[in-house]
Scaffold this motif. Sequence first.
Motif, PDB file in Angstrom:
ATOM      1  N   SER A   2     -46.950  42.154 -34.858  1.00  0.00           N
ATOM      2  CA  SER A   2     -45.865  41.279 -35.897  1.00  0.00           C
ATOM      3  C   SER A   2     -46.135  40.072 -35.755  1.00  0.00           C
ATOM      4  O   SER A   2     -45.584  39.469 -34.805  1.00  0.00           O
ATOM      5  N   GLN A   4     -45.427  36.386 -38.627  1.00  0.00           N
ATOM      6  CA  GLN A   4     -44.591  36.442 -40.064  1.00  0.00           C
ATOM      7  C   GLN A   4     -44.737  35.016 -39.364  1.00  0.00           C
ATOM      8  O   GLN A   4     -44.004  33.852 -38.311  1.00  0.00           O
ATOM      9  N   SER A  60     -31.490  49.302 -38.634  1.00  0.00           N
ATOM     10  CA  SER A  60     -32.293  48.181 -38.575  1.00  0.00           C
ATOM     11  C   SER A  60     -32.420  46.953 -39.462  1.00  0.00           C
ATOM     12  O   SER A  60     -33.141  46.057 -38.936  1.00  0.00           O
ATOM     13  N   GLU A  61     -31.274  46.944 -40.005  1.00  0.00           N
ATOM     14  CA  GLU A  61     -30.988  45.663 -40.360  1.00  0.00           C
ATOM     15  C   GLU A  61     -30.569  44.142 -39.234  1.00  0.00           C
ATOM     16  O   GLU A  61     -31.211  42.783 -39.629  1.00  0.00           O
ATOM     17  N   ARG A  63     -31.754  44.445 -36.315  1.00  0.00           N
ATOM     18  CA  ARG A  63     -33.338  44.440 -35.567  1.00  0.00           C
ATOM     19  C   ARG A  63     -33.853  43.013 -36.380  1.00  0.00           C
ATOM     20  O   ARG A  63     -34.587  42.918 -35.690  1.00  0.00           O
ATOM     21  N   ASP A  64     -34.359  43.543 -37.893  1.00  0.00           N
ATOM     22  CA  ASP A  64     -34.890  42.665 -38.178  1.00  0.00           C
ATOM     23  C   ASP A  64     -34.187  41.351 -38.684  1.00  0.00           C
ATOM     24  O   ASP A  64     -34.947  40.202 -38.201  1.00  0.00           O
ATOM     25  N   ILE A  67     -35.036  39.478 -34.526  1.00  0.00           N
ATOM     26  CA  ILE A  67     -36.721  38.827 -35.029  1.00  0.00           C
ATOM     27  C   ILE A  67     -36.815  38.398 -35.103  1.00  0.00           C
ATOM     28  O   ILE A  67     -37.233  37.230 -34.569  1.00  0.00           O
ATOM     29  N   SER A  68     -36.188  38.235 -36.932  1.00  0.00           N
ATOM     30  CA  SER A  68     -36.348  36.651 -37.703  1.00  0.00           C
ATOM     31  C   SER A  68     -35.852  35.613 -36.595  1.00  0.00           C
ATOM     32  O   SER A  68     -36.234  34.491 -36.011  1.00  0.00           O
TER      33      SER A  68
END
Length: 109
Positions: A2, A4, A60-61, A63-64, A67-68
């Motif tokens: 990934s 970003q 899910s939220e 986890r995001d 990672i950010s």
Amino acid sequence: MSEQNGLLVVTTEHIPGQEYEVIGEVFGLTTQSKNVVKNIGAGLKNIVGGEIKAYTELLSEARDIAISRLRENAAAMGADAVVMMRFDSDSISQDMETVAAYGTAVKFK
């Protein structure tokens, strides 16, 4: 794999075609909770069975966000990438989850 904001995050130990030096450990952490209305719906779903979508969305939220924050912390260390990224999670209470994303910050040679 990934990517970003120019910062690559991989779960592997090696990045094909890249040589790098290790900067150090890096992590991103968040604790999330859903509201009371969604908790009531999840409680009802628990009676009949099946996926509890409110909690799937919660994880899910989380986890995001983790990672950010991992990326932000790695960038602040001057890293170009994070290798060996993993997740860890734990329930703090019936309706709260904490999620940590962690790995090794590296700088390309």
